[in-house]
Design a protein around this motif. Structure first.
Motif, PDB file in Angstrom:
ATOM      1  N   LEU A 317      49.564  43.635  39.775  1.00  0.00           N
ATOM      2  CA  LEU A 317      48.691  42.855  40.644  1.00  0.00           C
ATOM      3  C   LEU A 317      47.245  43.319  40.528  1.00  0.00           C
ATOM      4  N   GLU A 318      47.040  44.627  40.399  1.00  0.00           N
ATOM      5  CA  GLU A 318      45.681  45.135  40.268  1.00  0.00           C
ATOM      6  C   GLU A 318      45.061  44.667  38.955  1.00  0.00           C
ATOM      7  N   ALA A 319      45.845  44.623  37.874  1.00  0.00           N
ATOM      8  CA  ALA A 319      45.340  44.111  36.609  1.00  0.00           C
ATOM      9  C   ALA A 319      44.943  42.643  36.741  1.00  0.00           C
ATOM     10  N   MET A 320      45.766  41.861  37.421  1.00  0.00           N
ATOM     11  CA  MET A 320      45.415  40.459  37.643  1.00  0.00           C
ATOM     12  C   MET A 320      44.140  40.335  38.462  1.00  0.00           C
ATOM     13  N   ALA A 321      43.981  41.192  39.476  1.00  0.00           N
ATOM     14  CA  ALA A 321      42.773  41.145  40.302  1.00  0.00           C
ATOM     15  C   ALA A 321      41.524  41.470  39.496  1.00  0.00           C
ATOM     16  N   MET A 322      41.690  42.253  38.429  1.00  0.00           N
ATOM     17  CA  MET A 322      40.551  42.588  37.568  1.00  0.00           C
ATOM     18  C   MET A 322      40.361  41.565  36.458  1.00  0.00           C
TER      19      MET A 322
END
Length: 403
Positions: A317-322
């Motif tokens: 999810l953090e990768a998607m947010a970035m």
């Protein structure tokens, strides 16, 4: 209110919530194991537990009940020596720490973080035939591992899971007691950064626009598809001679078992495919501080995320947010978030050739994936944003659930 968090590795899943509740004026305390070195602004009480080896199908419950007994002993000390009496107890049931706290403070509301329930079929167990299917004794052991998790949920006034897929791992009669609220992603901080840079151990610097393939997990292990990813790399590196591959992750035991020969999974996979890799372009950087993780994803052109049907990693999810172009495994926890062709791409977990092809395509023509990157970030902003979506619901859950 007085709120007691219980987590052997606090803050864990409560890293944002505990601080937010403290800012609202609640008196927050956390009960954790004696050697927990995680940093937190929340006051800590500690328990000490030394595992006693037990054999047989009851060994799992014995271990978790022992930890629960140690946590309860510390709780009795808080009550009897210090007069402490919480209004709310919110604990992770995964290690048995909450099992006996009702006997210490019967008037407190007991809230349960129900992360996952093991099964013999349909989830992580028996998923990967490469490592053998369960024999009869192992099947019974898997069922035995459910005991403390079910016990913890039955005792609670209300329970919470971070994703629908994880909540659905529990049987229907218990599932109806579980509210689904994710821990949250701080999208104000975790966002694309066109000025990011990632320094490689050899001194080279990676920046946005470079041809970078990333793979991130706490430990490099089959549960998170490390073996499949490594087998896909020879074709990727052959087709993309300028690509740099960066892998974050330790070599300790993770969720699954270690190789039987005493090697790490990194060693096993390098033994298998290392002679077909340009190891000058494959960088194992171990575990890194969080700002380094963020910088790596911010320079990534393609981010591969694989997982057995198991707990979803925060890192995806953090990768998607970035704004990463995430290629994920077509397994239940990933499919709850990624829709193929909309906010990322999905590949069958075991399809090595499919992984190679998808990664090569993403590295070769990144502009055609810009819409996926934008949609990936928007998905997290809309559904998993910490401050505007998740925290308000989490706070309401703690303040009102089970009242």
């Amino acid at each position: 209110m007085k709120i007691l968090f219980v987590h052997q590795n606090f803050p864990g899943q409560f890293r944002y919530l505990a601080g937010a509740l403290a800012k609202r004026g609640h008196d927050c305390l956390a009960l954790t194991r004696f050697d927990n070195a995680q940093k937190t602004a929340i006051r800590l009480a500690r328990y000490k537990y030394e595992k006693t080896p037990v054999q047989g199908f009851g060994s799992s419950y014995s271990d978790h009940a022992g930890r629960g007994g140690a946590a309860a002993a510390a709780a009795f000390g808080l009550r009897d020596r210090h007069g402490y009496s919480p209004d709310v107890i919110f604990g992770h049931s995964g290690w048995g720490e909450t099992l006996f706290l009702r006997e210490v403070w019967p008037e407190a509301r007991l809230l349960n973080y129900a992360e996952f329930l093991y099964r013999t079929e349909g989830l992580d167990t028996n998923f990967d035939p490469e490592f053998g299917m369960l024999n009869n004794a192992q099947r019974l052991n898997t069922v035995a591992r459910q005991a403390h998790l079910v016990h913890g949920l039955v005792l609670a006034d209300a329970s919470l899971s971070p994703t629908r897929w994880q909540a659905d791992s529990f049987p229907p009669i218990l599932r109806q007691q579980i509210t689904v609220i994710h821990d949250g992603v701080d999208t104000d901080m975790i966002r694309p950064n066109p000025e990011a840079r990632f320094d490689l151990p050899d001194g080279r610097v990676l920046r946005p626009g470079d041809e970078v393939l990333t793979f991130v997990n706490r430990n490099l292990e089959p549960y998170r598809g490390f073996h499949v990813f490594m087998r896909a790399l020879p074709e990727v590196l052959k087709a993309r001679p300028k690509a740099q591959v960066v892998l974050i992750g330790g070599e300790d035991r993770g969720y699954g078992r270690m190789p039987v020969d005493g090697k790490t999974w990194k060693q096993v996979m390098l033994d298998e495919v290392g002679d077909r890799l340009d190891l000058g372009r494959v960088h194992f950087v171990g575990r890194v501080p969080y700002p380094r993780f963020m910088a790596l994803i911010q320079v990534s052109r393609v981010h591969a995320y694989l997982s057995y049907p198991f707990v979803l990693s925060w890192s995806m999810l953090e990768a998607m947010a970035m704004g990463a172009h995430v290629i994920g495994s077509a397994t239940g926890p990933v499919q709850e978030v990624i829709t193929h062709g909309h906010n990322g791409e999905l590949v069958d977990f075991f399809d090595v050739a499919g992984w190679s092809a998808a990664i090569i395509e993403g590295l070769a023509d990144p502009a055609t994936k810009d819409h996926l990157r934008a949609a990936a970030r928007q998905t997290v902003v809309d559904r998993y944003d910490l401050k505007r979506v998740c925290l308000p619901r989490l706070i309401e859950f703690v303040e009102t659930a089970g009242a």
